[in-house]
Enzyme design. Structure first.
Site, PDB file in Angstrom:
ATOM      1  N   GLU A   5       0.805  -1.233   0.000  1.00 24.90           N
ATOM      2  CA  GLU A   5       0.000   0.000   0.000  1.00 24.90           C
ATOM      3  C   GLU A   5       0.834   1.277   0.000  1.00 24.90           C
ATOM      4  OE1 GLU A   5      -2.612  -0.406   3.364  1.00 24.90           O
ATOM      5  OE2 GLU A   5      -3.638  -2.142   2.530  1.00 24.90           O
ATOM      6  N   GLU A   7      -6.168 -10.822  -0.896  1.00 25.01           N
ATOM      7  CA  GLU A   7      -6.944 -10.602   0.342  1.00 25.01           C
ATOM      8  C   GLU A   7      -8.447 -10.559   0.044  1.00 25.01           C
ATOM      9  OE1 GLU A   7      -5.501  -7.213   2.581  1.00 25.01           O
ATOM     10  OE2 GLU A   7      -3.431  -7.618   2.013  1.00 25.01           O
TER      11      GLU A   7
END
Ligand code: XIL
Length: 458
Positions: free
Chosen positions: A183, A317
């Site tokens: 991220e 995820e």
């Protein structure tokens, strides 16, 4: 003629064996793990930290589902830096294996070994959050070189430790891949700008700020350095960039990601794939919305764009959350929402796993009893394929239907001799890509060399 007692016993024994074999076959056909194996794909889940730390507290439904259904595991939290490096080391610019809390890695490997699971994803080496508090206090006072020395030596220590596990002759478990950085592309800056300049302002995407590594001005050089450190520590480890909101081709964040990894490929920086987190939103209580066929097309184009760069796309995820009737974690959803969730699960899994450069789909948990969603997104829940009692939901059937429809390993081998990969326009990737990367017209062979050699661990 009356049969002898021994003969009757033999018949019963043969019948029992036949039943057991039939049950075994039925099991082999219905678990995600067994299905995925015939298609040469990985289907995995994250493991809740509670049960990594306190295995005795693991409910039997959790344990049996974990053991039966998945062939790759990832620690939901236990491999994050706050867990592996909780205490300030003697020299933060030269981290040693002895500075790490390697017990977390050992426990995870033990869980996988007990369940006969040979593949573990590592998540995540560098991340702005879930970093130890000593680091978030110290790093703002460090120079760019010191931050880079810290990050590269941390990576070297963790990867070297994992390599000793991977290399052990008697260890049928492999930490085969790591998210090297998580991220690092941020949209919030864009939102702030938008707020400041009014809604007409164009959204912009950039490298994340507000991190413990803000002192590094040249982010791309930093990212290059940490990927190189990982490759140097273990040349067989698959290296991944992981993020959310990059799943749909054409979005500003996806474009930025493609520019970033395309630039890395053209500079010869070692990277094998991009982790598409896939935290998606499903149908609302009226049955409207969720993952559409147009989303599926954009999702597919992202895989094609990565393939053109020689990179894998890994679903890292996955969950598909539903809006509930309450903000408590017990909030309910309608049966229509659950049925539509099943359809959307099927579409997402089919789209991802049918891509030749998508080796794995990992769920962020598997039971609604243990999901981060109700905490992170109040008013949403029911995001996973098993309910709170470990019963299969329509979402589970969605996954199995999608996997069953995939070509088998043998069919894939046969067709790969005749098919060519799709073409992606170099222009859409912007300036960072060198023309030579894409000039061949066809995409290059997926960067899954290491994955191919790992199939024996499935
Ligand atoms: C989440 C975990 O699920 C939570 O238990 C924890 O409190 C916060 O982190 N993107 C990621 C994951 O890369 O590491 C996050 O996991 C979810 C979002």
């Amino acid at each position: 003629m009356m049969r002898s007692r021994a003969s009757r016993q033999l018949s019963i024994w043969i019948w029992c064996c036949a039943c057991l074999l039939a049950m075994g076959n039925a099991e082999a056909q219905t678990t995600l793990r067994a299905l995925a194996k015939t298609k040469g794909k990985l289907v995995g889940t994250s493991l809740s930290s509670n049960y990594i730390d306190n295995p005795a507290s693991m409910p039997s439904g959790y344990q049996s589902t974990l053991a039966n259904e998945f062939n790759v595991y990832v620690a939901e939290n236990s491999f994050k830096m706050s867990e592996l490096l909780p205490n300030a080391p003697a020299n933060p610019f030269d981290i040693q294996i002895s500075d790490l809390s390697t017990a977390k890695i050992d426990i995870m490997v033990a869980r996988a070994r007990e369940n006969g699971v040979g593949m573990i994803r590592g998540h995540a080496l560098i991340w702005h959050t879930q970093a130890p508090s000593w680091l978030t206090t110290s790093a703002p006072g460090w120079t760019a070189d010191q931050i880079t020395a810290f990050a590269t030596s941390y990576i070297k220590a963790v990867v070297t430790y994992c390599k000793t596990i991977n290399d052990a002759v008697d260890a049928p478990v492999r930490i085969y891949e790591w998210d090297v950085i998580n991220e690092t592309i941020d949209k919030s800056k864009a939102r702030a700008k938008k707020r400041a300049r009014g809604s007409a302002a164009k959204s912009s995407i950039g490298y994340r700020t507000g991190t413990w590594y803000d002192g590094v001005a040249d982010r791309q050089a930093f990212i290059d350095a940490i990927f190189r450190a990982a490759r140097n520590a273990d040349p067989n480890l698959r290296l991944v960039y992981n993020d959310y909101g990059i799943e749909f081709y054409g979005s500003p964040k996806c474009n930025f990601m493609l520019n970033m990894v395309g630039g890395m490929v053209s500079r010869g920086v070692p990277i094998d794939g991009v982790g598409l987190q896939c935290h998606f939103i499903g149908p609302d209580p009226s049955g409207a919305g969720g993952f559409s066929s147009s989303d599926a097309r954009k999702f597919e184009q992202t895989f094609a764009a990565l393939r053109a760069l020689g990179l894998d796309g890994i679903v890292t995820e996955f969950d598909l959350r539903l809006q509930t009737d309450s903000t408590t974690i017990e909030g309910n959803v309608t049966s229509q929402q659950l049925a539509l969730q099943g359809d959307q699960y099927r579409l997402i899994v089919a789209t991802a796993l049918s891509q030749p450069n998508c080796p794995a789909l990992v769920l962020w948990g598997f039971t609604d009893a243990h999901s981060w969603i109700p905490w992170a997104c109040p008013g949403y829940g029911h995001a996973l394929p098993f309910d709170r009692s470990y019963a299969k939901k329509p979402a589970y059937e969605g996954i199995t239907t999608a996997i069953k429809a995939l070509p088998t390993v043998e069919e894939n081998k046969a067709s790969s001799l005749t098919t060519t990969l799709p073409t992606v326009s170099a222009m859409t990737f912007g300036q960072a890509l060198s023309n030579s990367t894409l000039s061949g017209g066809e995409g290059s062979v997926p960067g899954s060399f290491a994955f191919e050699t790992l199939k024996e661990f499935l």
